[in-house]
Design a protein around this motif. Structure first.
Motif, PDB file in Angstrom:
ATOM      1  N   ASN A  75     -61.280   1.029 -16.859  1.00 42.44           N
ATOM      2  CA  ASN A  75     -62.165  -0.274 -16.674  1.00 42.44           C
ATOM      3  C   ASN A  75     -63.289  -0.009 -17.245  1.00 42.44           C
ATOM      4  OD1 ASN A  75     -59.786  -1.901 -15.351  1.00 42.44           O
ATOM      5  ND2 ASN A  75     -60.514  -0.777 -13.343  1.00 42.44           N
ATOM      6  N   SER A  77     -66.689  -2.032 -18.249  1.00 40.69           N
ATOM      7  CA  SER A  77     -67.656  -3.139 -18.101  1.00 40.69           C
ATOM      8  C   SER A  77     -69.139  -3.312 -18.378  1.00 40.69           C
ATOM      9  CB  SER A  77     -67.489  -3.647 -16.452  1.00 40.69           C
ATOM     10  OG  SER A  77     -65.980  -3.815 -16.067  1.00 40.69           O
ATOM     11  N   LEU A  78     -69.349  -4.409 -19.043  1.00 41.83           N
ATOM     12  CA  LEU A  78     -70.808  -4.424 -18.909  1.00 41.83           C
ATOM     13  C   LEU A  78     -71.446  -5.741 -18.300  1.00 41.83           C
ATOM     14  CD1 LEU A  78     -70.766  -4.559 -22.984  1.00 41.83           C
ATOM     15  CD2 LEU A  78     -70.909  -2.725 -21.533  1.00 41.83           C
ATOM     16  N   PRO A  79     -72.606  -5.995 -18.170  1.00 40.46           N
ATOM     17  CA  PRO A  79     -73.110  -7.202 -17.322  1.00 40.46           C
ATOM     18  C   PRO A  79     -72.617  -8.283 -17.698  1.00 40.46           C
ATOM     19  CG  PRO A  79     -74.959  -5.753 -17.616  1.00 40.46           C
ATOM     20  CD  PRO A  79     -73.855  -5.232 -18.511  1.00 40.46           C
ATOM     21  N   SER A  82     -66.404  -8.056 -20.106  1.00 40.30           N
ATOM     22  CA  SER A  82     -65.380  -6.695 -19.576  1.00 40.30           C
ATOM     23  C   SER A  82     -64.716  -6.137 -21.009  1.00 40.30           C
ATOM     24  CB  SER A  82     -64.168  -7.085 -18.981  1.00 40.30           C
ATOM     25  OG  SER A  82     -63.461  -6.174 -18.609  1.00 40.30           O
ATOM     26  N   SER A  85     -60.044  -3.710 -19.533  1.00 44.50           N
ATOM     27  CA  SER A  85     -59.534  -3.830 -18.134  1.00 44.50           C
ATOM     28  C   SER A  85     -58.203  -3.444 -17.882  1.00 44.50           C
ATOM     29  CB  SER A  85     -59.749  -5.578 -18.045  1.00 44.50           C
ATOM     30  OG  SER A  85     -59.290  -6.013 -16.643  1.00 44.50           O
ATOM     31  N   GLY A 135     -75.814   3.879 -17.587  1.00 50.70           N
ATOM     32  CA  GLY A 135     -74.694   3.256 -16.874  1.00 50.70           C
ATOM     33  C   GLY A 135     -74.294   4.475 -15.675  1.00 50.70           C
ATOM     34  N   ASP A 146     -63.739   3.647 -13.461  1.00 47.65           N
ATOM     35  CA  ASP A 146     -64.440   2.589 -13.860  1.00 47.65           C
ATOM     36  C   ASP A 146     -65.769   2.918 -14.367  1.00 47.65           C
ATOM     37  OD1 ASP A 146     -62.888   0.587 -12.497  1.00 47.65           O
ATOM     38  OD2 ASP A 146     -63.495   1.494 -10.589  1.00 47.65           O
ATOM     39  N   ILE A 148     -69.482   1.558 -16.130  1.00 53.60           N
ATOM     40  CA  ILE A 148     -70.007   0.351 -15.985  1.00 53.60           C
ATOM     41  C   ILE A 148     -71.461   0.736 -17.033  1.00 53.60           C
ATOM     42  CG2 ILE A 148     -71.576  -1.138 -14.810  1.00 53.60           C
ATOM     43  CD1 ILE A 148     -69.038   0.770 -13.118  1.00 53.60           C
TER      44      ILE A 148
END
Length: 202
Positions: A75, A77-79, A82, A85, A135, A146, A148
């Motif tokens: 996964n 993800s950015l703020p 996505s 996923s 991140g 995950d 980020i």
């Protein structure tokens, strides 16, 4: 005396919990944890419906497999979006602060801070390249990862001309900086543009 007391406490805690503490999102423990909260709420406010806990909105964590799976589930993800996923891949290489870190299926659980640099997602012969600013990468025991990032962009969308322009601009700012704040800001800009340049060449 102190050693004997410590040994007694350790032996008691080992007897009380013979296995490792489960994760709050494990399949077995999640419903029990939620029900415990509901029961406690009903004792305090029996006439009000209990609020939903974070577990109500989370998918249960898949169990840790007994053998190493062939794929890593990622996964990314950015703020504000996505990027990936639940994508099955062979490997991910992230720019950790300790150096480039390869993540494969069965990787030991890890939390790694990311620095500006190149992240690559490998699936067979297909390699997706992203530049990430910063991140964290969280690698779980069940071959899930995950990632980020504060900001990320596919490498093929980066303009090499603008990168070289920024590199020259921040080098000049660092050389002419007169205060510690100006030096710090210029150094950050220089580090990011140097990492962008390396990502384009790598």
């Amino acid at each position: 005396m102190f050693r004997q007391a410590t040994a007694r406490l350790l032996s008691r805690s080992a007897a009380a919990s013979p296995k490792a503490r489960p994760f709050s999102t494990d399949l077995e423990s999640a419903p029990a944890a939620d029900q415990a909260f509901v029961d406690a709420w009903k004792k305090v406010a029996p006439n009000m419906d209990p609020p939903k806990t974070p577990l109500s909105f989370m998918k249960p964590r898949p169990p840790t497999p007994s053998s190493i799976p062939s794929k890593l589930i990622v996964n990314f993800s950015l703020p504000y979006a996505s990027e990936l996923s639940g994508k099955e891949v062979d490997m991910v290489i992230v720019p950790a602060t300790t150096g480039q870190m390869g993540i494969l299926p069965g990787h030991v659980p890890t939390i790694a801070e990311l620095k500006p640099g190149l992240m690559t997602v490998h699936e067979g012969n297909d390699v997706q390249k992203y530049f990430v600013s910063s991140g964290f990468a969280l690698v779980h025991a069940n071959s899930f990862a995950d990632i980020i990032a504060v900001e990320a962009v596919p490498v093929d969308r980066i303009d090499p001309t603008l990168v070289q322009k920024g590199l020259a601009e921040f080098t000049q700012k660092l050389n002419s900086a007169s205060t510690e704040l100006e030096k710090a800001e210029a150094q950050i800009g220089l580090d990011v543009h140097s990492a962008l340049s390396s990502a384009l060449s790598g």
